[in-house]
Design an enzyme around this catalytic site. Structure first.
Site: not given
Lengths: 189, 923
Positions: B92-93, B95, B207
């Site tokens: 993810g962004g 983690g 995103d």
């Protein structure tokens, strides 16, 4: 306000580029970590068989880590570090997976065959690394070019940014370095 | 092992490898006479030739796969609360994301667990993470992946648990189910409702892409991974609203908006853009832009500078390509339509017209020109589906080529426009005099009372700001207190629109004060920029929530006006141009809504004036093209203002009219169209009845500007006349209000200019006397007001003038002293405002001047030293502004001077020294 606040990556990068060894020690694992993760996530995203461009990886790591502080000034320095880190990552990996054949003569090649296909496991990274270390003893500059190019995947232009040399010089010295390394590594007659 | 040391042969090796093989032998004959060495070199050459592909490809290439797979994962199999992690599903962004099952549940419910990765800047990451948790907790929508719970592991790693969405990415789902265009549009609208909901909750996703929109087996799309979402509401526990703005660049370039790629402010419009890309792909099977590499720079350039093909045209093209994923794909109308509409012609017809326009509108490069909200976007699609007319229109010529987001050449210079020079500080007075004088009451008493600052309540502060004390020290204090107050307030702002408005206005006002626009001189422009930026951030989020209503638009325009001006003043011409373009777009928008409204016309005119200023820049390094564009804006402003001026006796449009005419004349002058420039001055003269209609301050400015024109035309006599006129006005102003600091400084400035001009015309002694007096006044004012950089600026130039005079009088030690003082002042100014390249240029020039003086005094080693320093400074500046004509010119002059003294090594006078010109500081 707090002077004891942990330094940002950019500050560390700047300090390390000015010779602060402690800062460099702090920066390295971070970059290492990031490059490794990016490599993994790339593999997951991309279709198999796609050739990953190292320089894209490094670029992306750079942007992700530095974000808004990304500018040309610390980019060069970052790339230099990233190349070192890539080298380390790949070596650790090669060593721990025992793919390495040790000792000299590890580079399998004949006069007619194109020497090493990148996917071939025969490329003995450990041997190359050791030879590169020997080159570092006698010629720091050429060794750095090799490190940046082979491990960092940087183009001649990018290398010239990092090392402040002309691309012509870099291409010339790259040729010489390759010759030297290959000379070291080829099977002895 | 060779015993030949490498460093002996490496150059030879490099060289011989560069030679064609038939030339190698003869070369080695010469270069390596010793046989042993030659043998070694030859063996290296042989190795090189045998090396083939050795090291040919970067090492990573062959090893990524195994590298990726071998990574030990500490989370696998781990128990996290009632869940057990089964596998990692992505990055993810901030983690990693894992899939997990609830173990004590008979249904074995699947969830996704997201954790912060350990390592770098954990504190920062944790804050972001907590923020994300907060966002998701607030978002409850059928089409957004839900947050279930959150927690921390034993070792303190925070995680949160989300709904696990099993499904296909949107594009694949549509293809696999062969959805028609209508069905795709309906599905897309559902996604839009999710995005709209998020926006209403002050969250921008940032995103959006097909991989982040999963469609489950029931055909329900879910928006996920708000991992890099921009939060518009502040986190409750930590930093204020503003600090959440610093985001790492984490997004997918192929779907990112131009502003994201160029690191510019992100708004809800950025999500609209990304949705547009997704829609484009759903409709045509490909993305609007094609990239050959994945390098961020390349992608940014393509997206910002090229226009996408309209969807109906894109589907018609037969294409064989390697898409980004490295696969070879043959796309024809047949294959694409096979999964969409059935027949190729039907698909093309379906897409052309409205759908083309709808998609392209979402993809416009300028955020303001896209749909105002996701809802509007979705509604337009609905109208299309129902056969009603749509909002989206074919793009008009003026906007088509993405002008807004053009990259500007590096050759944009530092500011220091004519209007900034100390002698034209009157410009400030003119622009701001009205506001400043009306609002700058004699509040010293009030300040001393302490009443204004006693209560910590925004209106009290506003009061204090309104009637600010004149003394700079007091002003400084009020600014600090107010800033602290505003920052504290931003904690509580959380979604409360009223407070946010107050905040934005507050920051803007503070910015005004920090930039010292309501008073004399140039203050802390860096701080002002920061305040404006904060204000702008808030304005944007307000716009996101409530759209572009008129009142908001006007506030935005007003803010942008100050922001742009400050950007220009500090030399951030590129940013200024960008923001000025926004300012103009907004002003035009308002003008559309209120066509005959005087204020909106004024705003539009002002926006054009600023555009002209931003385009024309420092003149000396603007290209003819830029100057021509600048003049177009000037003329536009004039055109807009002319009817207003004729209608009303109010001085505001007149001021604007004067400003735009002066700017036009200035740009003409810089473009070396002297005669035309003079005509503009003549026109002003006649239209204002010989300047009688103008306020006296404006008159002084007029003379000042025209004096420079005459200077450029080498008509020193007329230049002198105008300088004196300007000075006359300054003196009369001073007489009328002797305590007014603005008047004082302007009088002093003009006095100095007249003095140096006199000296240059030959009346050295009288000229020097005036200059000395001017400097004395300046020094006095600086002593009284140490905060005011403006005075240092005046002295900087004054000292250099004095140095020039003393040098011409051959009093070299004294001249050196003066130039050194000037240098000190310049250095102080440069330190204070690092963004100001103008002062750095002055520093370079001053070193060059010192060099010249030393040379004249036959002190050649010292001269060389100074020239060296100057040259280094110029080099640095050239690196930052490679095409700056001013820098190039001054740099060359220094190089020429260096060439002259290079041959002077004795204490005798040297040829060429007398012809050396003393560099003139930017004025």
């Amino acid at each position: 306000m707090a002077s004891a606040a942990p330094k940002t990556l950019t500050e560390l990068l700047l300090a390390s580029s000015q010779g602060d060894q402690n800062a460099l020690d702090e920066v390295m694992p971070v970059v290492y970590d990031e490059l490794r993760r990016l490599a993994r996530s790339y593999m997951r995203r991309e279709r198999p068989g796609h050739t990953l461009q190292t320089t894209v990886l490094v670029h992306e790591a750079y942007l992700r880590l530095l974000g808004q502080d990304a500018n040309w000034a610390n980019r060069s320095h970052f790339f230099g570090i990233a190349a070192k880190m890539m080298r380390r990552i790949l070596l650790d990996h090669a060593k721990s997976h025992g793919r390495a054949k040790r000792g000299g003569g590890a580079v399998k090649v004949t006069l007619d065959e194109p020497a090493i296909y990148s996917k071939a496991p025969d490329m003995d990274l450990v041997a190359v690394d050791e030879a590169l270390q020997r080159l570092e003893q006698v010629d720091q500059q050429r060794a750095q070019i090799v490190e940046l190019r082979f491990f960092g995947g940087l183009s001649a232009e990018e290398i010239s940014e990092v090392m402040n040399l002309s691309t012509a010089t870099i291409n010339r010295q790259w040729a010489g370095a390759r010759a030297w390394l290959y000379h070291e590594l080829k099977p002895k007659e | 092992m060779p015993t030949i040391p490498w460093d002996q042969v490496r150059e030879v090796v490099d060289a011989v490898l560069g030679l064609p093989s038939d030339q190698r032998s003869p070369y080695l004959d010469q270069a390596c006479p010793q046989p042993a060495v030659r043998r070694y070199v030859e063996s290296l050459v042989l190795s090189y030739e045998q090396a083939g592909q050795f090291l040919g490809e970067p090492a990573l290439a062959g090893h990524v796969e195994s590298l990726a797979q071998s990574e030990p994962d500490s989370w696998q199999g781990r128990r996290v609360g009632p869940y057990q992690v089964t596998e990692e599903i992505g990055e993810g962004g901030m983690g990693s994301v894992y899939r997990a099952i609830r173990v004590d549940d008979q249904y074995q419910k699947q969830v996704a667990i997201k954790v912060v990765r350990s390592g770098f800047d954990t504190r920062f990451a944790l804050n972001r993470f907590k923020a994300e948790r907060q966002i998701l907790a607030n978002l409850e929508h059928p089409n957004i992946a839900r947050l279930l719970e959150g927690g921390s592991t034993e070792d303190g790693q925070p995680y949160f648990v989300m709904e696990y969405i099993q499904g296909q990415p949107l594009d694949q789902y549509c293809d696999n189910h062969k959805l028609t265009i209508t069905e795709r549009l309906r599905l897309f609208r559902t996604v839009c409702s999710a995005a709209q909901y998020a926006h209403q909750n002050l969250v921008i996703h940032r995103d959006i892409k097909p991989n982040n929109i999963l469609v489950n087996a029931d055909g329900v799309p879910k928006l996920l991974d708000f991992g890099i979402a921009k939060i518009l509401s502040p986190e409750s526990s930590t930093s204020p609203l503003i600090q959440t703005m610093t985001m790492v660049r984490l997004f997918t370039p192929e779907y990112a908006s131009p502003e994201q790629l160029l690191d510019e402010p992100i708004t809800t419009a950025s999500d609209i853009y990304s949705l547009g890309v997704v829609l484009y792909e759903l409709l045509t099977g490909e993305r609007p832009y094609r990239f050959t590499t994945r390098k961020p720079d390349e992608i940014a350039r393509v997206v910002a500078d090229t226009d996408p093909e309209k969807p109906s045209a894109a589907v018609v093209r037969v294409e064989e390509s390697n898409d980004i994923r490295g696969e070879s794909v043959q796309r024809t109308l047949e294959t694409v339509s096979g999964t969409r509409e059935g027949s190729p012609e039907k698909l093309r017809r379906r897409l052309s017209g409205d759908l083309d326009n709808i998609v392209l509108m979402a993809l416009r490069k300028e955020p303001q020109r896209r749909y105002a909200s996701v809802e509007q976007f979705s509604e337009d699609i609905r109208r299309h589906l129902e056969g009603l007319p749509v909002i989206a229109r074919t793009d008009t010529f003026g906007y088509r080529s993405g002008k807004f987001v053009k990259r500007h050449a590096a050759g944009v210079t530092a500011a220091a426009l004519v209007v900034l020079s100390l002698t034209v500080g009157l410009a400030f007075a003119l622009r701001e005099a009205k506001i400043a004088r009306e609002q700058r009451a004699r509040a010293e008493q009030r300040f001393n009372d302490g009443r204004a600052l006693a209560k910590s309540n925004l209106s009290e502060f506003q009061d204090a700001i309104q009637n600010l004390p004149g003394s700079a020290a007091a002003r400084h204090l009020v600014i600090q207190r107010t800033l602290a107050y505003l920052d504290k307030l931003s904690h509580d702002a959380a979604g409360d629109r009223e407070i946010m408005r107050e905040l934005a206005a507050g920051y803007q006002r503070i910015g005004d004060l920090q930039g010292n626009f309501s008073g004399p001189g140039i203050g802390d422009s860096g701080a002002a920029l920061e305040s404006y930026r904060k204000a702008w951030t808030i304005r944007e989020s307000l716009a996101a929530a409530s759209g572009h209503d008129l009142a908001e638009l006007k506030s935005e325009i007003s803010l942008l006006h100050s922001y742009v001006r400050t950007l220009l003043v500090t030399g951030n011409t590129r940013d200024a141009l960008r923001m000025a373009t926004q300012q103009l777009a907004l002003a035009e928008l308002v003008a559309q809504k209120q066509p005959n409204d005087r204020d909106s016309i004024m705003d539009e005119a002002r926006a054009h004036i600023q555009m002209g200023w931003a385009q024309g820049g420092n003149g000396s390094s603007s290209s003819t093209r830029q100057l021509t564009e600048a003049m177009q804006h000037d003329r536009q402003a004039i055109e807009l203002l002319t009817p207003l001026v004729n209608q009303s006796p109010d001085s505001t449009p007149l001021t604007g009219m004067l400003q735009s005419n002066l700017d036009l004349a200035y740009h003409l002058r810089k473009n070396r169209e002297f005669e035309t420039s003079l005509k503009v001055y003549d026109a002003i003269w006649s239209k204002t009845n010989g300047l009688q209609r103008l306020p006296i301050v404006a008159q002084a400015i007029f003379y000042n500007h025209r004096a420079r024109l005459f200077d450029d035309m080498a008509d020193y006599v007329r230049a002198d006349k105008d300088n004196r006129k300007s000075w006359e006005v300054a003196q009369s102003l001073l007489k009328a209000d002797p305590d007014d600091l603005v008047n004082k400084i302007n009088a002093a400035g003009n006095l100095g200019t007249v003095g140096i001009d006199e000296a240059r015309l030959g009346h050295v002694l009288t000229g020097k006397k005036k200059l000395d007096e001017a400097i004395k006044i300046g020094e006095q004012m600086l002593a009284d007001n140490p905060y005011e950089l403006f005075y240092k600026d005046l002295l900087l130039i004054g000292y250099s003038y004095r140095g020039e005079i003393l040098c011409s009088m051959k009093d070299f030690p004294a001249a050196l002293q003066q130039y050194n003082r000037s240098l000190t002042a310049a250095t102080e100014i440069a330190q204070h405002d690092p963004g100001d390249l103008e002062s750095r240029l002055n520093i370079a020039k001053l070193h060059a001047a010192l060099g010249v003086v030393h040379a004249r005094a036959a002190q050649y080693p010292e001269a060389k030293q100074e020239f060296n320093i100057a040259r280094d400074n110029f080099q640095e500046l050239l690196r930052l502004r490679p095409q700056d004509a001013e820098v190039i010119y001054a740099s060359k002059a220094t190089q020429d001077a260096m060439a002259v003294v290079a041959n002077c090594s004795t204490q005798r006078p040297c040829k060429g020294v007398r012809e050396m010109k003393l560099p003139k500081l930017n004025n």
